[in-house]
Enzyme design. Sequence first.
Site, PDB file in Angstrom:
ATOM      1  N   ASP A 224      37.697  53.342  49.708  1.00  7.79           N
ATOM      2  CA  ASP A 224      38.634  52.554  48.904  1.00  7.79           C
ATOM      3  C   ASP A 224      39.755  53.469  48.424  1.00  7.79           C
ATOM      4  O   ASP A 224      39.506  54.439  47.701  1.00  7.79           O
ATOM      5  CB  ASP A 224      37.883  51.953  47.704  1.00  7.79           C
ATOM      6  CG  ASP A 224      38.658  50.836  47.025  1.00  7.79           C
ATOM      7  OD1 ASP A 224      39.776  50.534  47.472  1.00  7.79           O
ATOM      8  OD2 ASP A 224      38.147  50.257  46.060  1.00  7.79           O
ATOM      9  N   ASP A 225      40.985  53.196  48.843  1.00 12.34           N
ATOM     10  CA  ASP A 225      42.178  53.950  48.423  1.00 12.34           C
ATOM     11  C   ASP A 225      42.228  55.373  48.981  1.00 12.34           C
ATOM     12  O   ASP A 225      42.949  56.221  48.460  1.00 12.34           O
ATOM     13  CB  ASP A 225      42.267  54.039  46.891  1.00 12.34           C
ATOM     14  CG  ASP A 225      42.677  52.735  46.243  1.00 12.34           C
ATOM     15  OD1 ASP A 225      42.608  51.702  46.916  1.00 12.34           O
ATOM     16  OD2 ASP A 225      43.052  52.746  45.058  1.00 12.34           O
ATOM     17  N   CYS A 264      43.964  45.949  48.245  1.00 11.70           N
ATOM     18  CA  CYS A 264      42.554  45.715  48.574  1.00 11.70           C
ATOM     19  C   CYS A 264      42.244  44.313  49.080  1.00 11.70           C
ATOM     20  O   CYS A 264      41.733  44.147  50.193  1.00 11.70           O
ATOM     21  CB  CYS A 264      41.690  46.000  47.345  1.00 11.70           C
ATOM     22  SG  CYS A 264      41.872  47.667  46.673  1.00 11.70           S
ATOM     23  N   LYS A 323      31.488  47.233  47.452  1.00  9.50           N
ATOM     24  CA  LYS A 323      32.567  46.400  46.933  1.00  9.50           C
ATOM     25  C   LYS A 323      32.786  45.165  47.795  1.00  9.50           C
ATOM     26  O   LYS A 323      32.780  45.233  49.020  1.00  9.50           O
ATOM     27  CB  LYS A 323      33.846  47.241  46.862  1.00  9.50           C
ATOM     28  CG  LYS A 323      35.114  46.467  46.537  1.00  9.50           C
ATOM     29  CD  LYS A 323      36.295  47.419  46.438  1.00  9.50           C
ATOM     30  CE  LYS A 323      37.616  46.682  46.283  1.00  9.50           C
ATOM     31  NZ  LYS A 323      38.749  47.603  46.076  1.00  9.50           N
ATOM     32  N   HIS A 325      35.212  42.012  46.402  1.00  9.15           N
ATOM     33  CA  HIS A 325      36.586  41.706  46.004  1.00  9.15           C
ATOM     34  C   HIS A 325      37.185  40.562  46.804  1.00  9.15           C
ATOM     35  O   HIS A 325      38.389  40.549  47.090  1.00  9.15           O
ATOM     36  CB  HIS A 325      37.472  42.951  46.109  1.00  9.15           C
ATOM     37  CG  HIS A 325      38.610  42.945  45.133  1.00  9.15           C
ATOM     38  ND1 HIS A 325      39.625  43.880  45.132  1.00  9.15           N
ATOM     39  CD2 HIS A 325      38.904  42.111  44.105  1.00  9.15           C
ATOM     40  CE1 HIS A 325      40.483  43.634  44.168  1.00  9.15           C
ATOM     41  NE2 HIS A 325      40.073  42.551  43.522  1.00  9.15           N
ATOM     42  N   HIS A 479      38.499  55.063  44.463  1.00 10.63           N
ATOM     43  CA  HIS A 479      39.317  54.248  43.563  1.00 10.63           C
ATOM     44  C   HIS A 479      39.147  54.761  42.134  1.00 10.63           C
ATOM     45  O   HIS A 479      38.051  55.160  41.727  1.00 10.63           O
ATOM     46  CB  HIS A 479      38.860  52.794  43.666  1.00 10.63           C
ATOM     47  CG  HIS A 479      39.831  51.786  43.132  1.00 10.63           C
ATOM     48  ND1 HIS A 479      40.132  51.685  41.791  1.00 10.63           N
ATOM     49  CD2 HIS A 479      40.567  50.825  43.752  1.00 10.63           C
ATOM     50  CE1 HIS A 479      41.001  50.704  41.608  1.00 10.63           C
ATOM     51  NE2 HIS A 479      41.292  50.169  42.783  1.00 10.63           N
ATOM     52  N   ASP A 531      40.591  51.106  53.339  1.00  9.32           N
ATOM     53  CA  ASP A 531      41.209  49.780  53.316  1.00  9.32           C
ATOM     54  C   ASP A 531      42.734  49.841  53.321  1.00  9.32           C
ATOM     55  O   ASP A 531      43.388  48.863  53.687  1.00  9.32           O
ATOM     56  CB  ASP A 531      40.702  48.950  52.131  1.00  9.32           C
ATOM     57  CG  ASP A 531      40.878  49.638  50.788  1.00  9.32           C
ATOM     58  OD1 ASP A 531      41.304  50.812  50.753  1.00  9.32           O
ATOM     59  OD2 ASP A 531      40.573  49.002  49.757  1.00  9.32           O
ATOM     60  N   HIS A 532      43.326  50.953  52.919  1.00 15.62           N
ATOM     61  CA  HIS A 532      44.781  51.153  52.957  1.00 15.62           C
ATOM     62  C   HIS A 532      45.066  52.593  52.556  1.00 15.62           C
ATOM     63  O   HIS A 532      44.139  53.403  52.411  1.00 15.62           O
ATOM     64  CB  HIS A 532      45.506  50.168  52.029  1.00 15.62           C
ATOM     65  CG  HIS A 532      44.907  50.069  50.661  1.00 15.62           C
ATOM     66  ND1 HIS A 532      44.990  51.089  49.740  1.00 15.62           N
ATOM     67  CD2 HIS A 532      44.201  49.086  50.056  1.00 15.62           C
ATOM     68  CE1 HIS A 532      44.355  50.740  48.639  1.00 15.62           C
ATOM     69  NE2 HIS A 532      43.857  49.528  48.801  1.00 15.62           N
ATOM     70  N   LYS A 556      49.873  53.311  48.810  1.00 19.44           N
ATOM     71  CA  LYS A 556      49.270  52.022  48.476  1.00 19.44           C
ATOM     72  C   LYS A 556      50.309  51.077  47.862  1.00 19.44           C
ATOM     73  O   LYS A 556      51.115  51.474  47.039  1.00 19.44           O
ATOM     74  CB  LYS A 556      48.121  52.243  47.497  1.00 19.44           C
ATOM     75  CG  LYS A 556      47.477  50.970  46.995  1.00 19.44           C
ATOM     76  CD  LYS A 556      46.357  51.264  46.004  1.00 19.44           C
ATOM     77  CE  LYS A 556      45.744  49.985  45.460  1.00 19.44           C
ATOM     78  NZ  LYS A 556      44.618  50.250  44.528  1.00 19.44           N
TER      79      LYS A 556
END
Length: 769
Positions: A224-225, A264, A323, A325, A479, A531-532, A556
Amino acid sequence: MEEGEGPRGGRGPGRPRPGRARPSPSPALQALPVQPPRPRVPGAAVSPPPRTKTRPVRTHVAASSLPPGNATTSSFQGFFAPPRPAPGPPARARPAAWKPSLPGKTKISPVLSCAHATLAPSSAEPPPALRPRPVPTPVRDPIPGAQETTPYPSLRTAGARGSPAGGPGTPWSFQPGNRDRSASGPRPSRESLPGLLTVCLLLPTCASKAGPAFKPNILLIMADDLGIGDLGCYGNDTLRTPNIDRLAEEGVRLTQHLAAAPVCTPSRAAFLTGRHALRSGMDATHGYRVLRWNGGSGGLPQNETTFARILQRQGYATGLIGKWHQGVNCESRTDHCHHPLNHGFDYFYGMPFTLVSECHPGWPPQVAVALGGRLWLSTQMMALGVLTVAAGKTLGLISVPWKFVWGAASLVLLFFGSWFASLGFVRRWNCILMRNHDVVEQPMALESTARLLSGEALSFIQRHKPGPFLLFVSLLHVHVPLMTTKEFQGKSQHGLYGDNVEEMDGLVGDILNAIEEHGLKNTTLTYFTSDHGGHLEAIDGHVQLGGWNGIYRGGKGMGGWEGGIRVPGIFRWPGVLPAGRVIQEPTSLMDIFPTVVQLGGGQVPQDRVIDGRSLVPLLQGEAEHSAHEFLFHYCGEHLHAARWHDKDSGRLWKVHYVTPRLHPEGAGACYGHGLCPCSGPGVTHHDPPLLFDLSGDPSEAQPLAPGSEPLYGAVLARVEQAVREHRRTLSPVPPQLSPGRIAWKPWLQPCCGHFPFCSCSQDPALREA
């Protein structure tokens, strides 16, 4: 340095590859007239044209109807063959008079049908650990619009599906037609399988008479991130990521792997469904770019099909750890319409929401800052309206009953009280852990969550090691608020963020070790990504708390610049995928959907647009280029950029229609704003669009101009034509991130205990385990 490689030497800027001689224009460009660029972005979406009915794919094809060298028998034979076992004792010599045992009085033809052949096996049965596992096929309702086929006939084996272990229908079984086992003799030993597979795959008639394909276990790991420049295998030599680096050394690494969205919620929706998030309503339409509350009603619609749902129907055990979301409820606290278990996962343990700063008691608030100002402005506007009506009533200018005035004032007070109180309960409302449908910890104790998630992932692998299984490990790292255990604190060269990256690598290592300890390494496709891009605006004073995106511009939240969407992409399947291979073709997170579905023996839905393309031919080496000619990069509902891979010339063009205005001017991000916006006064519309050649300028530092690039006008015209065609495939859908759906609703809030004083914690023994 090759395009897509990160810079060596840690967190310093990298040098792009020197330019090369430009080849002659491709036929696609030669066919286009060179004309002045169209400065405007193509218009709004229109309804798609009627779709023609798709003819079902045949499951079996008669051998006589296959021409020599038919692609059906050779397309995937190398990719889906089970890995070769370790060398064993020499095989027993075959009798001189040996012939294939054929059922009945079938005449032996020069072209042998391997579905009817029985090789003389070695005398010993394989040990229990090496015996084939059955591939059960539970009876399930078919997916609307999908066609179930066995897509890899070159590796199918004779027999019925769901047979007992060792019998017909298992991935390792080669039995003669429908003959019983006593008539055909004992089955071949595992040592003889590579030779048997080779013989079978060379015969053009195998495809028509073979059974179900071998189904690998599938392990998907998403950070994540995470910035692409944070990993050693992508050029960073100041952060230690040995486990992920080992994964890349033993597999295939993608250098142009791209997220479908720069934040996200939409990125993960596209990953799960293989479709741009705006097709499902999961991208911003009213300024809200991600889900804000567990108690909202927005989420991944029930009519969307995830890869988990398709593989679940193919007999896979499916699990999600970490996660989500993608929403929870629609109309009541327990309907769980958006829950992972309603989208194809058999088991879920993790956060239905995402990490926010409020999850750590010592961090400054994040949700309150993002929403508080907007909600306070809305309250002021509502109060002003009520006061205006009251003044008009007092002066006799408006004829309304006082009950109406007092009722409106009460609603304003209720609105203010609800959102103001909810901001004080962000940690209790959003920072929770669920096991399947039950809340097991509210609020979650962040310091031990990583250990709990790791334990759940290892337990899932242990329970389902007979396979096949699909496990999606959706990490909470890296994150903010970057909760890191004491074991990793202060160990990296880059502060708290570096510690968190190295802890993430340790968690990945634990999962990979479990796969190997259970003997699943050679039968498991493992994939790692983010994810990015990294979050550049995440800073505390002068301390960077977000990721590093290497030589790529932006981060991001930026839908067009490479730093916001270029992510790691690593695949490993020992014995099937070549170790250490690097692919520099444009690929997308949306490609995982058709790839996983294809590997699991399923079929992608035929009743909707699927934007992803299977990576199987590219990973296998059968295709030289990516199946994507064009990729479109959205920020919310706004198209910010488009890329064109001109396969004839090898050049990779990228057109920017909209870019964010960085703050302060000249900086690399929107510092002080949380994230760069997608629209409004915080963006610049380019007329004409910006044009870059990523094949020579991957960091997007030098925009091209008509005077410096002879193909400037032709490239813009070709990309604009592709954008128009893409727009025609879009159709309106209910927005899931609208203010009404994203607002917190008390009756939808997941809760353990008595609402609103929701509180529960797991057994301390479980946390210490």
